[in-house]
Design a protein around this motif. Sequence first.
Motif, PDB file in Angstrom:
ATOM      1  N   ALA A 119       1.776  -3.983  -0.553  1.00  0.00           N
ATOM      2  CA  ALA A 119       1.943  -2.600  -0.583  1.00  0.00           C
ATOM      3  C   ALA A 119       3.203  -2.346   0.115  1.00  0.00           C
ATOM      4  CB  ALA A 119       0.811  -1.974   0.628  1.00  0.00           C
ATOM      5  N   LYS A 120       3.836  -3.243   0.886  1.00  0.00           N
ATOM      6  CA  LYS A 120       5.244  -2.925   1.567  1.00  0.00           C
ATOM      7  C   LYS A 120       6.304  -3.129   0.556  1.00  0.00           C
ATOM      8  CE  LYS A 120       5.173  -5.740   5.128  1.00  0.00           C
ATOM      9  NZ  LYS A 120       5.494  -6.471   6.405  1.00  0.00           N
ATOM     10  N   GLU A 121       5.917  -4.228  -0.547  1.00  0.00           N
ATOM     11  CA  GLU A 121       6.907  -4.368  -1.714  1.00  0.00           C
ATOM     12  C   GLU A 121       7.073  -3.109  -2.756  1.00  0.00           C
ATOM     13  OE1 GLU A 121       9.185  -6.646  -1.978  1.00  0.00           O
ATOM     14  OE2 GLU A 121       8.444  -7.417  -0.079  1.00  0.00           O
ATOM     15  N   ILE A 122       5.753  -2.732  -2.750  1.00  0.00           N
ATOM     16  CA  ILE A 122       5.649  -1.328  -3.691  1.00  0.00           C
ATOM     17  C   ILE A 122       6.329  -0.217  -3.107  1.00  0.00           C
ATOM     18  CG2 ILE A 122       4.152   0.371  -4.413  1.00  0.00           C
ATOM     19  CD1 ILE A 122       1.771  -1.891  -4.831  1.00  0.00           C
ATOM     20  N   ILE A 123       6.384  -0.152  -1.758  1.00  0.00           N
ATOM     21  CA  ILE A 123       7.070   1.045  -0.966  1.00  0.00           C
ATOM     22  C   ILE A 123       8.418   0.742  -1.194  1.00  0.00           C
ATOM     23  CG2 ILE A 123       7.532   2.014   1.473  1.00  0.00           C
ATOM     24  CD1 ILE A 123       4.435   1.395   1.711  1.00  0.00           C
ATOM     25  N   LYS A 124       8.840  -0.415  -0.868  1.00  0.00           N
ATOM     26  CA  LYS A 124      10.284  -0.761  -0.656  1.00  0.00           C
ATOM     27  C   LYS A 124      10.972  -0.585  -2.137  1.00  0.00           C
ATOM     28  CE  LYS A 124      10.377  -4.237   2.650  1.00  0.00           C
ATOM     29  NZ  LYS A 124      10.633  -5.605   3.072  1.00  0.00           N
ATOM     30  N   SER A 125      10.354  -0.996  -3.283  1.00  0.00           N
ATOM     31  CA  SER A 125      10.802  -0.631  -4.724  1.00  0.00           C
ATOM     32  C   SER A 125      10.945   0.717  -4.848  1.00  0.00           C
ATOM     33  CB  SER A 125      10.012  -1.533  -5.532  1.00  0.00           C
ATOM     34  OG  SER A 125       8.804  -0.911  -5.810  1.00  0.00           O
ATOM     35  N   ALA A 126      10.094   1.627  -4.405  1.00  0.00           N
ATOM     36  CA  ALA A 126       9.985   2.989  -4.532  1.00  0.00           C
ATOM     37  C   ALA A 126      11.112   3.794  -3.775  1.00  0.00           C
ATOM     38  CB  ALA A 126       8.614   3.600  -4.609  1.00  0.00           C
ATOM     39  N   PHE A 127      11.058   3.416  -2.630  1.00  0.00           N
ATOM     40  CA  PHE A 127      12.116   4.019  -1.601  1.00  0.00           C
ATOM     41  C   PHE A 127      13.494   3.384  -1.158  1.00  0.00           C
ATOM     42  CE2 PHE A 127       7.718   5.811  -1.046  1.00  0.00           C
ATOM     43  CZ  PHE A 127       8.022   7.137  -1.347  1.00  0.00           C
ATOM     44  N   GLY A 128      13.376   2.133  -1.475  1.00  0.00           N
ATOM     45  CA  GLY A 128      14.595   1.197  -0.997  1.00  0.00           C
ATOM     46  C   GLY A 128      14.304   0.440   0.006  1.00  0.00           C
ATOM     47  N   GLU A 184     -11.025   2.650  -7.028  1.00  0.00           N
ATOM     48  CA  GLU A 184      -9.896   2.375  -6.266  1.00  0.00           C
ATOM     49  C   GLU A 184     -10.126   0.996  -5.608  1.00  0.00           C
ATOM     50  OE1 GLU A 184      -7.718   4.094  -2.315  1.00  0.00           O
ATOM     51  OE2 GLU A 184      -8.255   5.803  -3.848  1.00  0.00           O
ATOM     52  N   ARG A 185      -8.832   0.009  -5.331  1.00  0.00           N
ATOM     53  CA  ARG A 185      -9.233  -1.001  -4.930  1.00  0.00           C
ATOM     54  C   ARG A 185      -7.926  -1.416  -3.924  1.00  0.00           C
ATOM     55  NH1 ARG A 185      -5.808  -5.125  -6.335  1.00  0.00           N
ATOM     56  NH2 ARG A 185      -4.680  -4.800  -8.391  1.00  0.00           N
ATOM     57  N   PRO A 186      -8.230  -2.116  -2.656  1.00  0.00           N
ATOM     58  CA  PRO A 186      -7.264  -2.171  -1.660  1.00  0.00           C
ATOM     59  C   PRO A 186      -6.341  -3.168  -2.152  1.00  0.00           C
ATOM     60  CG  PRO A 186      -9.441  -3.168  -0.950  1.00  0.00           C
ATOM     61  CD  PRO A 186      -9.718  -2.319  -2.185  1.00  0.00           C
ATOM     62  N   ILE A 187      -5.112  -3.376  -1.695  1.00  0.00           N
ATOM     63  CA  ILE A 187      -4.195  -4.517  -2.020  1.00  0.00           C
ATOM     64  C   ILE A 187      -3.760  -4.961  -0.810  1.00  0.00           C
ATOM     65  CG2 ILE A 187      -3.480  -3.661  -4.195  1.00  0.00           C
ATOM     66  CD1 ILE A 187      -1.030  -2.504  -3.021  1.00  0.00           C
ATOM     67  N   PRO A 188      -3.378  -6.195  -0.551  1.00  0.00           N
ATOM     68  CA  PRO A 188      -2.671  -6.677   0.802  1.00  0.00           C
ATOM     69  C   PRO A 188      -1.511  -6.227   1.030  1.00  0.00           C
ATOM     70  CG  PRO A 188      -3.132  -8.511  -0.933  1.00  0.00           C
ATOM     71  CD  PRO A 188      -3.192  -7.156  -1.769  1.00  0.00           C
ATOM     72  N   TRP A 189      -1.366  -5.761   2.394  1.00  0.00           N
ATOM     73  CA  TRP A 189      -0.358  -5.016   3.092  1.00  0.00           C
ATOM     74  C   TRP A 189       1.071  -5.461   2.520  1.00  0.00           C
ATOM     75  CZ3 TRP A 189       1.213  -0.846   4.176  1.00  0.00           C
ATOM     76  CH2 TRP A 189       2.513  -0.559   5.191  1.00  0.00           C
ATOM     77  N   PRO A 190       1.323  -6.899   2.600  1.00  0.00           N
ATOM     78  CA  PRO A 190       2.648  -7.414   2.034  1.00  0.00           C
ATOM     79  C   PRO A 190       2.890  -6.595   0.654  1.00  0.00           C
ATOM     80  CG  PRO A 190       1.544  -9.187   3.352  1.00  0.00           C
ATOM     81  CD  PRO A 190       0.487  -8.069   3.120  1.00  0.00           C
TER      82      PRO A 190
END
Length: 75
Positions: A63-72, A55-61
């Motif tokens: 991660a937020k974009e991934i969350i926004k694209s998944a949940f709106g 597993e590799r970490p990703i920058p928080w910004p």
Amino acid sequence: MPAVMEAIDRMTTSEKFDAMNYLWSSLSKSGDNLVPDWHRRELAKTEARVAAGIERPIPWPAAKEIIKSAFGSSC
């Protein structure tokens, strides 16, 4: 039901996230040990996966974009 819970039920998703951030900030200032044992174990498992290259970490910004694209965008 306590008034605060009724107020939470009436909040928008964005307002609920703001409230969670406020609560976490307030709790963090107390200096108490806020991380339960089960969470420490999960963090250790994650650290082991990162150390093993699974597993590799990703920058928080990002991660937020991934969350926004998944949940709106309300997140």
